[in-house]
Motif scaffolding. Structure first.
Motif, short mmCIF file in Angstrom:
data_model
loop_
_atom_site.label_atom_id
_atom_site.label_comp_id
_atom_site.label_asym_id
_atom_site.label_seq_id
_atom_site.Cartn_x
_atom_site.Cartn_y
_atom_site.Cartn_z
N SER A 10 44.93 46.08 32.45
CA SER A 10 43.96 46.40 33.50
C SER A 10 42.58 45.84 33.18
N GLU A 11 42.32 45.55 31.89
CA GLU A 11 41.03 44.96 31.50
C GLU A 11 41.10 43.43 31.43
N TYR A 12 42.31 42.88 31.28
CA TYR A 12 42.49 41.42 31.16
C TYR A 12 43.60 41.05 32.14
N MET A 13 43.23 40.95 33.41
CA MET A 13 44.21 40.78 34.47
C MET A 13 44.66 39.33 34.57
N VAL A 14 45.98 39.11 34.60
CA VAL A 14 46.52 37.76 34.62
C VAL A 14 47.66 37.65 35.64
N GLY A 15 48.02 36.42 35.98
CA GLY A 15 49.12 36.20 36.91
C GLY A 15 49.61 34.76 36.82
N ARG A 75 43.74 33.76 34.87
CA ARG A 75 43.04 35.05 34.74
C ARG A 75 42.52 35.46 36.11
N HIS A 76 42.62 36.75 36.40
CA HIS A 76 42.19 37.29 37.69
C HIS A 76 40.89 38.08 37.55
N SER A 77 40.11 38.06 38.62
CA SER A 77 38.95 38.93 38.69
C SER A 77 39.40 40.39 38.79
N PRO A 78 38.78 41.31 38.04
CA PRO A 78 39.17 42.72 38.12
C PRO A 78 38.98 43.32 39.51
N THR A 79 38.13 42.71 40.32
CA THR A 79 37.89 43.22 41.67
C THR A 79 38.59 42.37 42.72
N CYS A 80 39.66 41.70 42.31
CA CYS A 80 40.34 40.72 43.16
C CYS A 80 40.90 41.36 44.43
N VAL A 81 40.66 40.71 45.55
CA VAL A 81 41.30 41.10 46.81
C VAL A 81 41.91 39.90 47.52
N VAL A 86 41.60 35.33 46.74
CA VAL A 86 41.63 34.25 45.75
C VAL A 86 40.97 34.79 44.47
N CYS A 87 41.75 34.87 43.39
CA CYS A 87 41.35 35.69 42.25
C CYS A 87 41.02 34.92 40.98
N GLY A 88 41.36 33.64 40.88
CA GLY A 88 41.28 32.93 39.62
C GLY A 88 39.88 32.76 39.09
N ILE A 89 39.66 33.20 37.85
CA ILE A 89 38.35 33.02 37.21
C ILE A 89 38.48 32.27 35.89
N GLY A 90 39.71 31.93 35.49
CA GLY A 90 39.92 31.23 34.23
C GLY A 90 41.40 31.08 33.97
N ALA A 134 41.93 23.03 35.32
CA ALA A 134 40.97 23.24 36.41
C ALA A 134 40.68 24.73 36.51
N LYS A 135 39.48 25.15 36.19
CA LYS A 135 39.16 26.55 35.96
C LYS A 135 39.56 27.44 37.13
N GLY A 136 40.38 28.44 36.83
CA GLY A 136 40.82 29.39 37.84
C GLY A 136 41.97 28.91 38.69
N ALA A 137 42.51 27.72 38.41
CA ALA A 137 43.66 27.23 39.17
C ALA A 137 44.92 27.99 38.75
#
Length: 212
Positions: free
Chosen positions: A71-76, A94-100, A102-106, A130-133
């Motif tokens: 829950s602190e390091y969200m991935v997909g 890596r996903h943004s914790p507040t993702c609703v 497009v979530c990729g942040i790294g 490509a960052k967040g891809a």
């Protein structure tokens, strides 16, 4: 037809599994991965990568474990590859914790040297890919030369990118050429040694898949 249901709703108290990936290690062990989506099947509910192992060619499967994500390091978006040296690699976004949406942040990668029993700590790949891809879905590719390729898509039907590693997945560099208007994609090496990139796009139903 005989089949085994590997991931299904509420297995290990996970509401939904999506985006599967499966590899066979050099020892013949099958490792199956999928996004674990908590609470719903929406894209924004993905928070970790689930894994199950099979030692008998897919007849029976282990309990679910989670190589990476919390829950602190969200991935997909798992994209896995069995390497010729016997190790296994698992790439992800890596996903943004507040993702609703497009979530990729790294991006990141983890490795296993024991057929998926244990996994390394995450290695940041924010600038090599490509960052967040979103990698894959499915599998990455190791060429006969040893080079590792992973395809990822950034934005819905915006751009696909191919990233390259020549050091076993420790670092990546992304080819500067994008594949515009493409989305989820897969890579394979043909018998003549060439590499084929096969891509989804919005007019796939009428024009067929995009290929390079």
């Amino acid at each position: 037809i005989k089949y085994t249901n590997v991931f299904y709703p509420n297995l290990a108290n996970i509401a939904c599994y999506r985006i599967p990936s499966i590899i066979q290690t050099t020892n013949g062990v099958l490792l199956a991965f999928a996004e674990a989506r908590k609470g719903s099947c929406s894209d924004g509910a993905a928070y970790s990568i689930a894994q199950r192992r099979s030692l008998d060619g897919g007849i029976t499967w282990s309990n679910v474990t989670f190589p990476v994500g919390s829950s602190e390091y969200m991935v997909g978006n798992p994209s896995s590859v069995a390497l010729a040296n016997g190790s296994s690699a698992l790439l992800y976004v890596r996903h943004s914790p507040t993702c609703v949406g497009v979530c990729g942040i790294g991006n990141g990668i983890v490795f296993s040297n024991d057929d998926g029993i244990s996994w390394s700590l995450p290695i940041n790949q924010n600038f090599g890919i490509a960052k967040g891809a979103l990698p894959g879905p499915g599998t990455a590719l190791q060429l006969k030369s040893g080079r590792i390729l992973v395809v990822s898509h950034k934005g819905a039907y915006k751009n696909d990118y191919v990233s390259i590693s020549d050091d076993g997945g420790k670092t990546f560099v992304t080819n500067k050429r994008p594949f515009p208007l493409m989305d989820e994609a897969a890579l394979t090496q043909l018998t003549n040694g060439s590499v084929m990139l096969n891509m989804r796009h919005q007019t796939s139903p009428s024009l067929g898949r995009g290929v390079a």
